[in-house]
Scaffold this active site. Structure first.
Site, PDB file in Angstrom:
ATOM      1  CD  GLU A 199       9.796   7.633  39.766  1.00 25.64           C
ATOM      2  OE1 GLU A 199      10.734   7.167  40.440  1.00 25.64           O
ATOM      3  OE2 GLU A 199       9.547   8.848  39.666  1.00 25.64           O
ATOM      4  CG  HIS A 245       4.504   7.090  41.374  1.00 20.50           C
ATOM      5  ND1 HIS A 245       4.411   8.045  42.370  1.00 20.50           N
ATOM      6  CD2 HIS A 245       4.930   7.738  40.272  1.00 20.50           C
ATOM      7  CE1 HIS A 245       4.786   9.211  41.872  1.00 20.50           C
ATOM      8  NE2 HIS A 245       5.100   9.068  40.596  1.00 20.50           N
ATOM      9  CG  HIS A 288       1.762  12.392  39.398  1.00 19.06           C
ATOM     10  ND1 HIS A 288       2.274  12.777  38.161  1.00 19.06           N
ATOM     11  CD2 HIS A 288       2.724  11.616  39.964  1.00 19.06           C
ATOM     12  CE1 HIS A 288       3.474  12.261  38.001  1.00 19.06           C
ATOM     13  NE2 HIS A 288       3.768  11.540  39.056  1.00 19.06           N
ATOM     14  CG  HIS A 306       6.860  13.111  42.313  1.00 19.76           C
ATOM     15  ND1 HIS A 306       8.070  12.573  41.966  1.00 19.76           N
ATOM     16  CD2 HIS A 306       5.981  12.585  41.413  1.00 19.76           C
ATOM     17  CE1 HIS A 306       7.934  11.789  40.914  1.00 19.76           C
ATOM     18  NE2 HIS A 306       6.667  11.769  40.570  1.00 19.76           N
TER      19      HIS A 306
HETATM   20  P1  13P Z   1       7.218   7.042  33.660  1.00 16.83           P
HETATM   21  O1  13P Z   1       6.490   7.514  32.426  1.00 16.83           O
HETATM   22  O2  13P Z   1       8.675   6.754  33.391  1.00 16.83           O
HETATM   23  O3  13P Z   1       6.492   5.868  34.282  1.00 16.83           O
HETATM   24  O4  13P Z   1       7.245   8.232  34.718  1.00 16.83           O
HETATM   25  C1  13P Z   1       6.099   8.839  35.209  1.00 16.83           C
HETATM   26  C2  13P Z   1       6.271   9.380  36.584  1.00 16.83           C
HETATM   27  O5  13P Z   1       5.295   9.620  37.255  1.00 16.83           O
HETATM   28  C3  13P Z   1       7.631   9.599  37.129  1.00 16.83           C
HETATM   29  O6  13P Z   1       7.607   9.879  38.487  1.00 16.83           O
HETATM   30 ZN    ZN Z   2       5.635  10.562  39.245  1.00 20.28          ZN
END
Ligand code: 13P
Ligand code: ZN
Length: 268
Positions: free
Chosen positions: A120, A143, A145, A215
């Site tokens: 990302e 970022h 989840h 996401h």
């Molecule tokens: P990466 O392991 O490449 O950081 O990706 C994790 C992710 O949350 C992608 O949206």
């Molecule tokens: Zn992600």
């Protein structure tokens, strides 16, 4: 053993320690399955002549987009496919320091190990580019989840403009106080895409935190701890909503007058 870039640089080490601490929180929260989520911080202010002389330990990789304000900037980035819970314990083995090249469209890894940055990166570096342009001194992008916040985006009603912002503000006064611009929604887009990066920075012009439909979320802040706090506050409000719903009723929510009072009192 190669010498770490953190050696004899306590201020830089303190920032990486914060990244590791937050990575641990993300895992404990259940927001970071496998390699889920990513962190980047702008460390340019800690860069000295010795770092500037460091040779690249990777080829030049394209960012996927051109970001004029990042020329010569340095970032610590979580590695792609690396686990947050590993970043928490061994940040320099699960992340790396990159330098943005003169063309503002590519980067090289300079330390400690050639760990390829997060997939990302386009979104992260676009956020950093915008943070520099806005001149607020923000240095961190996150970022992650969060289960509760992602679950909300599976209801089309909640994707309508400002529905979630108002709902979450009304769950507990802190949300209104600490997330005054609220939660923006980015309709589903391919993970890692430049389209996702562009939509993210567009939404961040208007909101504190941005939700990627089905996401995860993106938050920015002066440091990584504050970026984490933003998501944590929204997750808490979501938990209160879920708790009320699971007790069988629709939560009343604070009134518009109560929120307006807060807005005046805190100068939001
Ligand atoms: P990466 O392991 O490449 O950081 O990706 C994790 C992710 O949350 C992608 O949206
Ligand atoms: Zn992600």
């Amino acid at each position: 053993m190669v010498k770490s870039i953190l050696e004899n640089r306590p201020a830089l080490k303190a920032e990486i320690d914060k990244v590791a601490e937050v990575a641990g929180y993300l895992w404990q929260k259940g927001w970071a399955e496998r390699n889920g989520g990513n962190i980047t911080i702008n460390i340019t202010e800690y860069v000295d002549d010795e770092i500037r002389q460091m040779p690249a330990i990777s080829p030049a990789y394209p960012i996927g987009t051109t970001l004029p304000s990042l020329k010569g900037c340095y970032f610590f980035c979580k590695g792609t496919n690396r686990r947050m819970r590993d970043l928490a314990r061994w940040p320099m083995e699960n992340g790396s320091v990159v330098r943005i090249e003169e063309d503002c469209a590519s980067y090289v890894i300079i330390a400690d190990n050639p760990v390829k940055p997060t997939s990302e990166l386009a979104a992260h570096l676009s956020m950093h580019n915008q943070m520099i342009e806005h001149g607020k001194g923000y240095k961190a992008a996150l970022h992650t989840h969060p289960i509760d916040l992602v679950a909300l985006t599976h209801n089309p009603e909640f994707l309508k403009k400002d529905v979630l912002t108002n709902l979450l503000w009304s769950m507990i006064p802190e949300t209104r106080a600490f997330c005054p611009k609220g939660l923006g929604i980015v309709p589903y887009k391919m993970p890692s895409s430049v389209e996702l990066a562009e939509a993210t920075i567009e939404a961040l012009k208007e909101y504190d935190v941005v939700m990627w439909e089905k996401h995860g979320v993106c938050a920015v802040g002066p440091d990584i701890m504050e970026a984490f706090d933003q998501v944590d506050v929204l997750s808490k409000a979501t938990q209160i909503y879920i708790a009320a719903k699971s007790m069988g009723y629709e939560p009343t929510g604070t009134s518009q007058e109560q929120m307006d009072e807060l807005k005046r009192a805190f100068n939001l």
